[in-house]
Design an enzyme around this catalytic site. Structure first.
Site, PDB file in Angstrom:
ATOM      1  N   GLY A 172       3.543 -10.938 -15.767  1.00 12.25           N
ATOM      2  CA  GLY A 172       4.942 -10.568 -15.942  1.00 12.25           C
ATOM      3  C   GLY A 172       5.178  -9.876 -17.271  1.00 12.25           C
TER       4      GLY A 172
ATOM      5  N   ASP B 161       3.427  -2.928  -7.783  1.00 13.14           N
ATOM      6  CA  ASP B 161       2.872  -1.795  -7.052  1.00 13.14           C
ATOM      7  C   ASP B 161       2.691  -0.582  -7.966  1.00 13.14           C
ATOM      8  OD1 ASP B 161       2.821  -3.260  -4.690  1.00 13.14           O
ATOM      9  OD2 ASP B 161       4.850  -2.655  -4.127  1.00 13.14           O
TER      10      ASP B 161
ATOM     11  N   VAL C 209      11.400  -5.381  -9.495  1.00 11.86           N
ATOM     12  CA  VAL C 209      10.949  -4.952  -8.172  1.00 11.86           C
ATOM     13  C   VAL C 209      10.176  -3.638  -8.303  1.00 11.86           C
ATOM     14  CG1 VAL C 209      11.665  -4.286  -5.853  1.00 11.86           C
ATOM     15  CG2 VAL C 209      12.915  -6.076  -7.082  1.00 11.86           C
TER      16      VAL C 209
ATOM     17  N   ALA D 230       8.575   0.931 -14.370  1.00 13.29           N
ATOM     18  CA  ALA D 230       9.309   0.452 -13.201  1.00 13.29           C
ATOM     19  C   ALA D 230      10.379  -0.556 -13.586  1.00 13.29           C
ATOM     20  CB  ALA D 230       8.341  -0.161 -12.195  1.00 13.29           C
TER      21      ALA D 230
ATOM     22  N   GLY E  16       0.803  -1.216   0.000  1.00 11.45           N
ATOM     23  CA  GLY E  16       0.000   0.000   0.000  1.00 11.45           C
ATOM     24  C   GLY E  16       0.834   1.264   0.000  1.00 11.45           C
TER      25      GLY E  16
END
Length: 318
Positions: free
Chosen positions: A231, A261, A257, A291, A43
């Site tokens: 993925g 999120d 990583v 990301a 979160g």
């Protein structure tokens, strides 16, 4: 604010530590390069991604001890609107080592403090002040020891009572329990490929296979929307009206990583801005790709995400 209110909920946050080491070997001291410290937990990272993308989110976090103080300080430094509830324990740490000789990542994740009745009371007292009609609440990340699927049910009930909607992105036995529920559906449930394989107990291979499983969960009343991350192949989005695959391949990935999120942050921000589910999945896919091309534990970047949105390919699945 140019969008509906967003509240993220992190019950088991962490201080994330990342460092490079030439080679990982047993029984010797591994001398690392200078470490990077980041606030972590699903979160929290969703709130950080939303902020990076130009939105706003309030982050409700359960923290304790000196590590919890450190985490709150880091979030304040990023101008994240944070509401902390005290767990009475010590907030966990996680450590990621990148082996520079191979490029492999080694991720060590600690369990976090035991969930207590006092923390439970503080959580729902805080939620009562944060949830309002139209709020999108995002429960993301693992749950601490002692907190089970029933806490998600209670959070969902609090959202329903307040006129808010719940987006859940969790794992393990809690995800299994959520996928077995029926009745009042969650607004959206997200999982990744491996989690879908585990929960379904099936051999799912193609995007259409995963979409068919997602459609079963929608029909069963688990959630109105199901998202399954595959993925590098992209993400499948399923509702009662549509089954889609959104993808944006990355030629030279640096680190996965933070991709999940970042996906959730961009998707939730798009939904909060009133964009369609299909468009929200595309925004999430672009943020995840952003990301992946950043090093270490870094999240998406706004400029890259916005550039990638136009490059997302959306495929309708049978």
């Amino acid at each position: 604010m140019d969008h509906q209110p967003v509240v993220t909920i992190t019950l088991n946050p962490a201080v994330d530590i990342a460092a490079d080491v030439e080679t990982v070997r047993p029984d010797v001291k591994l001398r690392c390069k200078a470490p990077q410290f980041d606030p972590g937990g699903g979160g929290i990272n969703v709130a950080r991604a939303i902020t990076k993308l130009g939105g706003r989110a309030r982050a409700l976090i359960a923290v304790g001890g000196a590590t919890g103080d450190m985490l709150a300080t880091m979030l304040a430094g990023e101008a994240i609107d944070t509401i902390a509830v005290d767990t009475g324990g010590q907030t966990r740490q996680s450590f990621t080592a990148r082996e520079t000789s191979s490029g492999h990542l080694y991720r060590f994740v600690l369990p976090g403090p035991e969930w207590t009745r006092a923390a439970d009371d503080a959580l729902f007292e805080a939620l009562a002040t944060l949830l309002a009609p139209g709020t999108l609440a995002v429960l993301s990340g693992s749950l601490p020891p002692g907190a089970g699927a029933e806490i998600v049910e209670r959070i969902e009930a609090a959202c329903e009572k307040a006129g808010a909607a719940l987006v859940a992105d969790t794992s393990g036995p809690v995800l299994t329990a959520l996928c077995a529920r029926s009745g009042q559906p969650l607004h959206l449930l997200r999982m990744d490929r491996d989690e879908a394989l585990t929960v379904s107990g099936r051999t799912l291979s193609t995007p259409s296979d995963f979409a068919a499983y997602g459609a079963e969960l929608v029909s069963a009343g688990v959630a109105d929307h199901i998202v399954i991350g595959l993925g590098a192949r992209g993400s499948v989005g399923v509702s009662a009206a549509e089954k889609i695959l959104c993808s944006r391949p990355v030629e030279k990935p640096l680190s996965a990583v933070g991709a999940g999120d970042s996906f959730v942050g961009a998707m939730v921000l798009a939904l909060a801005r009133g964009l369609a589910f299909e468009t929200a999945i595309a925004h999430g896919t672009a943020a995840a790709a952003s990301a992946v091309v950043t090093p270490g534990t870094a999240l998406c970047e706004r400029a890259t995400t916005e550039a990638f949105i136009a490059e997302v390919e959306t495929t309708r699945l049978a």
